[in-house]
Scaffold this motif. Structure first.
Motif, PDB file in Angstrom:
ATOM      1  N   PRO A 177       0.704  -0.963  -0.037  1.00 24.16           N
ATOM      2  CA  PRO A 177      -0.333  -0.214   0.542  1.00 24.16           C
ATOM      3  C   PRO A 177       0.897   1.811   0.095  1.00 24.16           C
ATOM      4  O   PRO A 177       1.551   1.508   1.135  1.00 24.16           O
ATOM      5  N   GLN A 178       0.167   2.260  -0.849  1.00 23.52           N
ATOM      6  CA  GLN A 178       1.463   3.583  -1.071  1.00 23.52           C
ATOM      7  C   GLN A 178       0.271   4.769  -1.275  1.00 23.52           C
ATOM      8  O   GLN A 178      -1.231   4.488  -1.346  1.00 23.52           O
ATOM      9  N   GLU A 179       0.193   5.501  -0.290  1.00 27.21           N
ATOM     10  CA  GLU A 179       0.086   6.837   0.002  1.00 27.21           C
ATOM     11  C   GLU A 179       1.242   8.353  -0.286  1.00 27.21           C
ATOM     12  O   GLU A 179       1.588   8.438   0.399  1.00 27.21           O
ATOM     13  N   VAL A 180       0.267   9.454  -1.251  1.00 27.50           N
ATOM     14  CA  VAL A 180       1.240  10.540  -0.833  1.00 27.50           C
ATOM     15  C   VAL A 180       1.270  11.676   0.165  1.00 27.50           C
ATOM     16  O   VAL A 180      -0.159  11.238   0.664  1.00 27.50           O
ATOM     17  N   ALA A 181       2.496  11.337   0.740  1.00 26.43           N
ATOM     18  CA  ALA A 181       2.950  11.845   2.021  1.00 26.43           C
ATOM     19  C   ALA A 181       4.140  12.620   2.122  1.00 26.43           C
ATOM     20  O   ALA A 181       5.153  12.020   1.347  1.00 26.43           O
ATOM     21  N   SER A 182       4.246  12.822   3.587  1.00 29.35           N
ATOM     22  CA  SER A 182       5.299  13.589   3.795  1.00 29.35           C
ATOM     23  C   SER A 182       6.751  12.581   5.129  1.00 29.35           C
ATOM     24  O   SER A 182       7.242  12.320   4.478  1.00 29.35           O
ATOM     25  N   LEU A 183       5.333  12.163   6.190  1.00 26.30           N
ATOM     26  CA  LEU A 183       5.981  11.701   7.154  1.00 26.30           C
ATOM     27  C   LEU A 183       4.879  10.388   6.906  1.00 26.30           C
ATOM     28  O   LEU A 183       3.757  10.840   7.215  1.00 26.30           O
ATOM     29  N   LEU A 184       5.033   9.550   8.028  1.00 27.51           N
ATOM     30  CA  LEU A 184       4.770   8.529   8.373  1.00 27.51           C
ATOM     31  C   LEU A 184       4.649   8.083   9.177  1.00 27.51           C
ATOM     32  O   LEU A 184       5.848   8.866  10.158  1.00 27.51           O
ATOM     33  N   ILE A 185       3.888   7.607  10.648  1.00 23.69           N
ATOM     34  CA  ILE A 185       3.435   7.307  11.854  1.00 23.69           C
ATOM     35  C   ILE A 185       3.452   5.958  11.847  1.00 23.69           C
ATOM     36  O   ILE A 185       2.105   5.671  11.924  1.00 23.69           O
ATOM     37  N   GLY A 186       5.256   4.945  11.573  1.00 25.79           N
ATOM     38  CA  GLY A 186       4.280   3.295  11.666  1.00 25.79           C
ATOM     39  C   GLY A 186       4.215   2.751  13.355  1.00 25.79           C
ATOM     40  O   GLY A 186       5.296   3.235  14.479  1.00 25.79           O
ATOM     41  N   ASN A 187       2.995   1.847  13.099  1.00 30.31           N
ATOM     42  CA  ASN A 187       3.094   1.223  14.232  1.00 30.31           C
ATOM     43  C   ASN A 187       4.190   0.211  15.160  1.00 30.31           C
ATOM     44  O   ASN A 187       4.244  -1.093  14.070  1.00 30.31           O
ATOM     45  N   ALA A 188       5.045   0.854  15.887  1.00 25.43           N
ATOM     46  CA  ALA A 188       6.375  -1.063  15.485  1.00 25.43           C
ATOM     47  C   ALA A 188       5.754  -1.709  16.826  1.00 25.43           C
ATOM     48  O   ALA A 188       6.654  -2.538  17.697  1.00 25.43           O
ATOM     49  N   VAL A 273       5.442   3.955   0.776  1.00 19.14           N
ATOM     50  CA  VAL A 273       4.859   2.477   1.586  1.00 19.14           C
ATOM     51  C   VAL A 273       4.442   2.289   3.146  1.00 19.14           C
ATOM     52  O   VAL A 273       5.211   3.221   3.855  1.00 19.14           O
ATOM     53  N   THR A 274       3.045   2.551   3.025  1.00 16.10           N
ATOM     54  CA  THR A 274       2.402   2.803   4.142  1.00 16.10           C
ATOM     55  C   THR A 274       2.915   1.673   5.536  1.00 16.10           C
ATOM     56  O   THR A 274       1.513   0.920   5.733  1.00 16.10           O
ATOM     57  N   THR A 275       4.080   1.257   5.307  1.00 21.09           N
ATOM     58  CA  THR A 275       4.124   0.234   6.367  1.00 21.09           C
ATOM     59  C   THR A 275       4.982   0.730   7.117  1.00 21.09           C
ATOM     60  O   THR A 275       6.103   1.344   6.631  1.00 21.09           O
ATOM     61  N   THR A 276       5.760  -0.097   8.232  1.00 24.77           N
ATOM     62  CA  THR A 276       7.136   0.073   9.005  1.00 24.77           C
ATOM     63  C   THR A 276       8.422  -0.621   8.427  1.00 24.77           C
ATOM     64  O   THR A 276       9.019   0.178   8.778  1.00 24.77           O
ATOM     65  N   ASP A 277       7.807  -1.414   7.151  1.00 24.04           N
ATOM     66  CA  ASP A 277       9.321  -1.653   7.435  1.00 24.04           C
ATOM     67  C   ASP A 277       9.857  -1.556   5.443  1.00 24.04           C
ATOM     68  O   ASP A 277      11.312  -1.393   5.109  1.00 24.04           O
ATOM     69  N   ASN A 278       9.136  -0.559   5.028  1.00 26.07           N
ATOM     70  CA  ASN A 278       9.143  -0.325   3.279  1.00 26.07           C
ATOM     71  C   ASN A 278       9.412   0.613   3.253  1.00 26.07           C
ATOM     72  O   ASN A 278       8.936   1.177   1.949  1.00 26.07           O
ATOM     73  N   SER A 279       9.623   1.346   3.843  1.00 23.99           N
ATOM     74  CA  SER A 279       9.407   2.708   4.049  1.00 23.99           C
ATOM     75  C   SER A 279      10.739   3.644   3.808  1.00 23.99           C
ATOM     76  O   SER A 279      11.917   2.634   3.784  1.00 23.99           O
ATOM     77  N   VAL A 284      10.058   7.259   8.728  1.00 21.02           N
ATOM     78  CA  VAL A 284       8.905   6.297   9.662  1.00 21.02           C
ATOM     79  C   VAL A 284       9.401   7.619  10.973  1.00 21.02           C
ATOM     80  O   VAL A 284      10.987   7.312  11.197  1.00 21.02           O
ATOM     81  N   ILE A 285       7.998   7.905  11.618  1.00 21.29           N
ATOM     82  CA  ILE A 285       8.683   8.163  12.545  1.00 21.29           C
ATOM     83  C   ILE A 285       7.428   7.058  13.685  1.00 21.29           C
ATOM     84  O   ILE A 285       6.409   6.316  13.465  1.00 21.29           O
ATOM     85  N   ALA A 286       8.591   6.084  14.501  1.00 20.42           N
ATOM     86  CA  ALA A 286       7.714   4.321  14.961  1.00 20.42           C
ATOM     87  C   ALA A 286       7.049   4.758  16.207  1.00 20.42           C
ATOM     88  O   ALA A 286       7.710   6.155  17.219  1.00 20.42           O
ATOM     89  N   LEU A 287       6.455   4.569  15.917  1.00 18.84           N
ATOM     90  CA  LEU A 287       5.522   4.378  17.398  1.00 18.84           C
ATOM     91  C   LEU A 287       5.861   3.435  18.650  1.00 18.84           C
ATOM     92  O   LEU A 287       5.423   2.068  17.924  1.00 18.84           O
ATOM     93  N   GLN A 288       6.051   3.562  19.355  1.00 18.12           N
ATOM     94  CA  GLN A 288       7.236   1.791  20.076  1.00 18.12           C
ATOM     95  C   GLN A 288       6.772   1.737  21.815  1.00 18.12           C
ATOM     96  O   GLN A 288       6.084   3.028  23.038  1.00 18.12           O
ATOM     97  N   ARG A 289       7.062   1.427  22.393  1.00 20.50           N
ATOM     98  CA  ARG A 289       6.935   0.885  23.508  1.00 20.50           C
ATOM     99  C   ARG A 289       8.173   1.480  23.936  1.00 20.50           C
ATOM    100  O   ARG A 289       9.141   1.885  24.110  1.00 20.50           O
ATOM    101  N   ASP A 290       7.825   2.531  25.163  1.00 20.52           N
ATOM    102  CA  ASP A 290       8.361   2.859  26.477  1.00 20.52           C
ATOM    103  C   ASP A 290       8.355   2.845  27.270  1.00 20.52           C
ATOM    104  O   ASP A 290       7.380   3.123  28.581  1.00 20.52           O
ATOM    105  N   GLY A 291       8.770   0.915  28.232  1.00 17.81           N
ATOM    106  CA  GLY A 291       8.001   0.403  29.349  1.00 17.81           C
ATOM    107  C   GLY A 291       6.498   0.480  29.623  1.00 17.81           C
ATOM    108  O   GLY A 291       6.072  -0.590  28.114  1.00 17.81           O
ATOM    109  N   ALA A 292       6.277   0.628  29.826  1.00 22.48           N
ATOM    110  CA  ALA A 292       4.283   0.228  30.351  1.00 22.48           C
ATOM    111  C   ALA A 292       3.828   1.335  28.633  1.00 22.48           C
ATOM    112  O   ALA A 292       2.593   1.525  29.163  1.00 22.48           O
TER     113      ALA A 292
END
Length: 524
Positions: A177-188, A273-279, A284-292
């Motif tokens: 999947p692709q979209e025209v964008a400047s940045l992405l927030i990826g769910n990591a 590409v609107t995925t976390t590993d193909n951009s 991609v700005i990763a949304l990730q776990r930081d403890g709880a």
């Protein structure tokens, strides 16, 4: 241009039918079978497709002229060349076809351009067939041929059998999947995440250099829209567009409110590409776990959110905070006798005129040196262009005002990006002062009720009729020409970040000056 072609005739020509049969056989039988190497089946598709596609396009558009038939061939060649030479063009076509039941996978390969001469063969042979008289029309056969050709051109191939090493085939996968964008927030993370996204209002006007120098201080939460919610699956990414200079507020359960701010110059819009590993790296700005809790990964566009309550203005900001403002109504009469003045605590004055008319003027009391019984002449003033030293660089001088004159006084009330002067109403002679504007010392700026960033200015007057250098802040008045004239500065400020909905200048400009010029009436 004579219309002597019948675009349906080439669809029953033996060359076109043979090319169609080869295209279908190659795409749906030979590809992936191992009978021919992958490069050979790819080239066969290109050769056959360039014979089939132009005639299909001409028939679909019902082209009936030689120029139109040639245009169908040129268009086919242009698109084919673009997707074989430019990865961006190939990805764009893939993204478009992914919206249909027949997705494509395009291999960017400049060597495929070897098939372009087939367009010349098609134009010469099939073009001649289109001009040749036909004994009888066969509409059913033509329609069936057009349907078959359209499907053959649109349907992509995929290997039906296993693709082991050495078979010479590549397993088909749908395009990502692709979209025209400047940045992405990826769910990591490993679970779905519900994001709340607030974008800058459409009415927000931003000086990008000011915003990026201190995003947290330059922006106010009042400048952002209401939140939209997005559910992001693990491994997927939310596209954020930015065609110029933009900002977003992002939060989620477990994620504190975070500011994203960047310019299109830093991260231009393109197909991502609107995925976390193909951009692309850095997109991609990763949304990730930081403890709880959750956190956004470090990135040049990630900042702390503006405070919920903007910092209070410094004491040096003075009158600019209280916000004296100029405003007025449009007078009905050009000349009328003043019968009385009624003033209100908010600084607005109702000037009662004969014939029952009331003219309202919001201005300091010094701007109304008139008394009951005065004959007032009222006329609107518009400044559009001209040379004024205080005009910001790369901006056109623009202001609106009202000129009020009696037998004893002349007043010009002006709002725009220049200061009021007697010359603007044709007053001669009049003090021709120069004005320099600088940031007000000790005042870092503040946010007003609309969320705009207000940076007060100090006005320095010099020139003929000015005693030395006179510095004025908002709410201060200076005598000119030994008291014959005066200039009252009501408001002087830059607003590099502002909400245009609340802007009171004649046009949306980053500098706003409100001033009143007062003088004794000219001698008759």
């Amino acid at each position: 241009m004579p219309r002597d072609l019948r675009s349906y005739r080439p669809l029953l020509h033996p060359l076109w039918i043979g090319a169609l049969a080869l295209l279908v056989l190659n795409d749906h039988a030979l590809k992936g079978s191992g009978l021919l190497p992958g490069w050979a089946t790819g080239k066969l598709s290109d050769f056959a497709g360039l014979l089939v596609a132009p005639a299909v396009l001409a028939a679909l558009l019902r082209l009936s002229s030689r120029r139109g038939f040639l245009g169908a061939h040129v268009a086919t060649g242009a698109v084919f060349s673009a997707i074989k030479l430019a990865p961006e063009a190939a990805r764009a076509v893939e993204a478009l076809m992914a919206l249909t039941p027949l997705p494509w996978r395009i291999t960017v390969d400049p060597t495929d351009l070897i098939a372009l001469p087939m367009l010349v063969v098609s134009y010469r042979v099939l073009g001649e067939a289109a001009r040749r008289p036909e004994p009888a029309r066969r509409p059913i056969a033509h329609r069936l041929a057009l349907m078959a050709g359209s499907l053959a051109c649109a349907a992509t191939s995929s290997p039906t059998g296993p693709c082991d090493e050495g078979t010479g085939c590549d397993p088909w996968e749908p395009p990502p999947p692709q979209e025209v964008a400047s940045l992405l927030i990826g769910n990591a993370t490993e679970t779905e995440q519900l994001l709340r996204v607030r974008r800058l209002r459409e009415t927000a006007r931003v000086d990008c250099s000011v915003m990026l120098a201190d995003p947290e201080g330059a922006l106010s939460r009042d400048l952002f829209e209401n939140a939209e919610t997005w559910l992001i699956a693990p491994g997927r990414a939310l596209p954020l567009d930015n065609a110029g200079c933009d900002a977003y507020l992002i939060d989620a359960d477990g994620l504190p409110l975070t500011l994203l701010a960047w310019s299109a110059e830093q991260f231009p819009e393109q197909f991502l590409v609107t995925t976390t590993d193909n951009s692309l790296p850095g997109r991609v700005i990763a949304l990730q776990r930081d403890g709880a809790r959750l956190a956004l990964a470090e990135h040049p566009a990630v900042f702390d959110a503006p405070p919920a309550e903007p910092r209070p203005p410094a004491e040096a900001c003075g009158v600019s905070v209280k916000g004296g403002r100029l405003d007025w109504t449009v007078p009905v009469s050009k000349a009328a006798v003043l019968t009385g003045i009624m003033s209100s605590p908010d600084g607005c004055h109702a000037l009662a005129l004969d014939r029952g008319e009331t003219f309202f003027l919001c201005a300091p009391a010094e701007a109304i040196p008139f008394s009951a019984g005065d004959l007032l002449h009222l006329s609107p003033v518009e400044i559009d262009g001209g040379v004024y030293p205080e005009r910001p660089e790369n901006e056109r001088a623009f202001a609106r005002g009202i000129h009020i004159e009696s037998e004893t006084h002349a007043v010009l009330v002006l709002r725009g990006n220049v200061l009021a002067r007697g010359s603007m109403i044709g007053r001669q002679p009049s003090v021709d002062f120069r004005a320099e504007l600088t940031p007000l010392k000790g005042c870092r700026g503040f946010h007003d009720a609309c969320g705009s960033l207000v940076e007060p200015l100090e006005v320095s007057l010099l020139g003929d009729g000015v005693s030395g250098v006179v510095s004025l802040r908002a709410g201060e008045i200076a005598e000119l020409a030994e008291g014959a004239e005066a200039l009252l500065v009501v408001r002087a400020e830059d607003m590099p970040v502002r909400n245009a909905d609340c802007f009171t200048a004649p046009i949306d400009q980053p500098r706003l000056l409100e001033s009143v010029w007062i003088a004794a009436a000219a001698a008759p």
